[in-house]
Structure formats: structure tokens, C-alpha cells
Design a protein around this motif. Structure first.
Motif, short mmCIF file in Angstrom:
data_model
loop_
_atom_site.label_atom_id
_atom_site.label_comp_id
_atom_site.label_asym_id
_atom_site.label_seq_id
_atom_site.Cartn_x
_atom_site.Cartn_y
_atom_site.Cartn_z
N ILE A 45 86.15 5.12 -42.47
CA ILE A 45 86.87 6.15 -41.73
C ILE A 45 88.33 6.11 -42.13
CG2 ILE A 45 87.58 6.95 -39.44
CD1 ILE A 45 85.10 5.68 -38.29
N ASP A 46 88.87 7.27 -42.46
CA ASP A 46 90.29 7.41 -42.79
C ASP A 46 90.79 8.65 -42.07
OD1 ASP A 46 92.80 7.59 -43.83
OD2 ASP A 46 92.21 7.40 -45.93
N LEU A 106 90.36 2.98 -29.56
CA LEU A 106 90.85 4.28 -29.10
C LEU A 106 90.76 5.30 -30.23
CD1 LEU A 106 92.21 6.06 -26.98
CD2 LEU A 106 94.42 5.23 -27.79
N GLY A 107 91.16 4.90 -31.44
CA GLY A 107 91.07 5.81 -32.57
C GLY A 107 89.63 6.19 -32.86
N TYR A 108 88.71 5.24 -32.69
CA TYR A 108 87.30 5.50 -32.97
C TYR A 108 86.72 6.54 -32.02
CZ TYR A 108 82.30 4.57 -33.51
OH TYR A 108 80.95 4.70 -33.70
N TYR A 110 87.34 14.93 -36.84
CA TYR A 110 87.11 15.65 -38.10
C TYR A 110 86.77 14.74 -39.27
CZ TYR A 110 89.22 19.32 -35.31
OH TYR A 110 89.49 20.21 -34.30
N SER A 111 87.06 13.45 -39.15
CA SER A 111 86.82 12.54 -40.28
C SER A 111 85.47 11.86 -40.21
CB SER A 111 87.92 11.47 -40.31
OG SER A 111 87.90 10.71 -39.12
N ILE A 112 84.70 12.09 -39.14
CA ILE A 112 83.40 11.43 -38.97
C ILE A 112 82.32 12.48 -38.74
CG2 ILE A 112 82.11 9.68 -37.69
CD1 ILE A 112 84.69 8.54 -36.71
N GLU A 125 79.42 15.70 -31.40
CA GLU A 125 79.14 14.42 -32.05
C GLU A 125 80.12 13.35 -31.58
OE1 GLU A 125 79.58 13.18 -36.52
OE2 GLU A 125 77.60 14.11 -36.22
N ARG A 126 81.37 13.75 -31.35
CA ARG A 126 82.35 12.79 -30.84
C ARG A 126 81.94 12.30 -29.46
NH1 ARG A 126 88.69 14.23 -29.98
NH2 ARG A 126 87.78 15.92 -28.76
#
Length: 390
Positions: A217-218, A239-241, A246-248, A255-256
Motif C-alpha cells: 500500500i502506498d 488509522l491509515g489502513y 483509493y489505493s486499495i 470496500e473500505r
């Protein structure tokens, strides 16, 4: 008083000590009893100091919790339009994840515009008798009827058909609660608000949560750089995860939400483990993180209230701690928004309202809802705290 040789005193624990009474007669008191009195005094002082420390810790944790009386006062004005509680032993708690970017620790996640949005909102239904806990995510982009609400500046806005998270941005938690009740017909008994910093503290307090990534993930927006594979995420990464979109995967909010549910299930599993709940050294940081990150209604604004709530949930089996999303699909007039799937959504609302069992499955290929012949419900797509992310 006669003096005794030092060598005699050293070995004379149980001998008598002779003193002189006020009338001049000898008064013999056992030396052993004096030591017992001193020991009792020392123990009493230790108990009192321990009790004092315990009281200080309790007061500290209790004082961490912020009470939201404004929402209660606002909701009271609309009591006549709110749904009644149907099953009084069941509870419905609205969990609101605020993306407030003001204050210490939150500013780095974006510009503080003076407003907040509820990118994560979960209706938690606790079945009577602590039989199950069902957490229903409400998509931020779901198109709903938002009632006329009073904003933070005191002005009253018009009722509108809009994205769900507009309710919190323009009318705060009271408007969000009224919107949920209008949408579901379910009475919201309590609410809790958690911000970015609070989420990070909770994850750190339990020692992190393990995830498994199929690919790296970036994500600049979520401040996240992670390699593929199994790894334990701590506060900032966690928290970022759960914020990354949009990156996953396909970049959808749906999906999030699914990823957030998986992560929360793993967090609950970690909290239920003996390593946390039965270890005071690990339990106190969890309690401190939880209480300092919460804003609640007056009904949950004390440590005792939260303890009673947690105690009622601690024996719920992990497979009965369930996570699902309101049945939704792309909105007919804007594919970037969501709308309810009917009659599945109304069936779910009715099951929760009447405190009937709800079941979930990883994959659902048929319509969800009640089976009138068996008295059971077919599963909704979701997960449980028993599911292993890896």
C-alpha cells in the motif's frame, strides 16, 4: 524504667516489657503485642494508600470522558417524532467516527474548516440477555432524508435529500441520530463519538492489530506505506489502513467499510484476550485510551456506565459479535453515491427493532431476511470477531 542490655532486647520478641503506671505500680505489657500493633498500623497505611491510588485512578479515568449534553437537549425538542423503544432490555448505540481535524493530534490529517464529518458511523445493536452484538455500518455516501436540523452556529437548515454524512457535518450528532432513526425506525438509546487520535490510542493500548496484505500500500492521502504480507499495525499505520480508499482494491467506500469491519473484529478479539483484560499493566492503558477518546451522552458518561456496558458484552461469543453493512447498491442517478437495497434493508431494520437474531456470512448469494417458516433469518453479508483476518 529499668534499662535492659541490648543483647537481651534483640532476642526478646515475646517477653514482657516493664513500665511504670501513673500510681507508681509496675505495668507489664507484652512486647510482641506492641509489634503486632505496629504491623497492623503499617498494613492499614498500605491499604489506605492503595485505596487512595485506586480512587485517584478511578477519578482520572472517569474525568477523561467528555459528556455531550447539547445533543440530549436538542433531541428532547423532537421527542414526539422519535421512534419508541420496542424491546427495553436491548440497546442501540450509535458509534460515530469523527474526522475532526482541529485540536492536538488531528490537524495533520487535513485542514481544519471548523466542521466535522462522520466518515464512519455504526449502529451497534446489543441483543437482550447479551446474546449477540450486531454492528451495522451506514455508508457515508448513502442517499437519505436528512431532517431540518440546528447547526453549530445556531441556524436552522432545511430538510434535504442528501448524503448521510451531511447530517453530522451540518447538524452534529443530534441530526445524525434523527437521520438514523428516520431511516431505520430504530430508537437510538446512546451515542459515542471517537476522533482520529482516540482510535490510534486504542490500537496502541492493545499492542497493535495483525493484518495480512495481498499487495503493498502506498497512499499519500492516508499517510500510509506498507509492504505486502502479515504484519502488526500500530496507531498511525492502523488509522491509515482503515482510512485508505483509493489505493486499495477497487477504491470504493463499500470496500473500505468491509476492511474497517475486519479490523474492528480483530481489535475486539484482542480486547477479549486474557493478555489484556486480566493484566492490570495492559488494562489500564486500554481504559485510559478508551475514556480519553470518547464523547458520550450523559447516560454513558461515567466509568461505571461504561464498565456496566462492557461487563454485559464480555461473555458474548466472538462468533456472535457481528459486523455488516446496510444492504446498499449504487444510486440510480449517481454511481458515486449509494441507495438502499429493498426489501432487504427494511427486513434488517425490523429484525433489529424487534430484537430478533441476525446472522452474517462472508458470501451471500440469495436475498437476506426472515424465513417465516423456520423463524430464523437468512444471513447478510458480513463478518464476525471470530474470523481470522489472516
Amino acid at each position: 524504667m529499668p534499662l535492659l542490655p541490648a543483647e537481651e532486647v534483640d532476642g526478646w520478641e515475646d517477653a514482657d516489657v516493664t513500665t511504670e503506671s501513673p500510681d507508681g505500680t509496675p505495668d507489664r505489657r507484652p512486647r510482641g503485642r506492641r509489634w503486632l500493633r505496629l504491623l497492623a498500623l503499617a498494613v492499614a497505611l498500605l491499604v489506605l494508600s492503595g485505596a487512595g491510588a485506586g480512587w485517584w485512578l478511578y477519578e482520572h479515568l472517569d474525568g477523561n470522558i467528555k459528556t455531550d449534553t447539547r445533543t440530549e437537549n436538542e433531541l428532547r425538542k423532537f421527542e414526539a417524532e422519535r421512534p419508541a423503544a420496542v424491546v427495553h432490555d436491548a440497546q442501540n448505540i450509535l458509534l460515530i467516527g469523527s474526522d475532526n481535524r482541529g485540536g492536538k493530534g488531528n490537524g495533520k490529517y487535513g485542514k481544519d474548516t471548523g466542521t466535522q464529518r462522520s466518515d464512519t458511523t455504526i449502529l451497534l445493536h446489543l441483543q437482550a440477555g447479551a446474546k449477540s452484538a450486531t454492528a451495522v455500518s451506514i455508508p457515508r455516501d448513502l442517499m437519505v432524508d436528512v431532517p431540518s436540523c440546528t447547526g453549530a452556529d445556531g441556524t436552522r437548515g432545511k430538510a434535504r435529500f442528501a448524503q448521510f454524512n451531511w447530517a453530522f457535518e451540518f447538524g452534529g450528532p443530534a441530526c445524525t441520530i434523527r437521520t438514523v432513526e428516520k431511516l431505520t425506525g430504530i430508537r437510538v438509546d446512546h451515542h459515542m463519538i471517537v476522533d482520529f487520535s482516540g482510535f490510534k490510542k486504542m490500537v496502541n493500548a492493545v499492542g497493535g492489530v495483525e493484518v495480512c496484505l495481498k499487495e503493498p500500500i502506498d497512499d499519500d492521502e492516508a499517510h500510509l506505506r506498507l509492504p505486502a504480507g502479515r504484519q502488526v499495525l500500530h496507531g498511525e499505520q492502523a488509522l491509515g489502513y482503515v482510512r485508505a480508499r483509493y489505493s486499495i482494491g477497487d477504491g470504493s467506500d463499500t470496500e473500505r467499510i468491509g476492511r474497517q469491519q475486519e479490523f474492528l473484529g480483530a481489535l475486539v478479539k484482542k480486547l477479549q484476550s486474557n493478555g489484556v483484560l486480566l493484566n492490570p499493566a495492559r488494562l489500564y492503558p486500554v481504559l485510559d485510551a478508551a475514556t480519553s477518546s470518547l464523547t458520550t451522552d450523559p447516560g454513558l458518561s461515567s466509568l461505571k456506565d461504561l464498565y456496566d456496558l462492557a461487563r454485559g458484552m464480555r461473555h458474548i461469543p466472538r462468533e456472535k459479535i457481528q459486523f455488516l453493512t446496510i444492504p446498499r447498491q449504487p444510486y440510480t442517478y449517481n454511481r458515486n453515491r449509494d441507495e438502499l437495497v429493498q426489501p432487504d434493508a427494511d427486513r434488517l431494520f425490523r429484525q433489529l427493532r424487534l430484537d430478533r437474531p441476525v446472522s452474517v456470512a462472508k458470501t451471500v448469494t440469495h436475498a437476506s431476511g426472515d424465513d417465516p417458516k423456520s423463524g430464523t433469518s437468512t444471513p447478510y453479508e458480513g463478518t464476525t470477531a471470530a474470523h481470522d483476518m489472516c
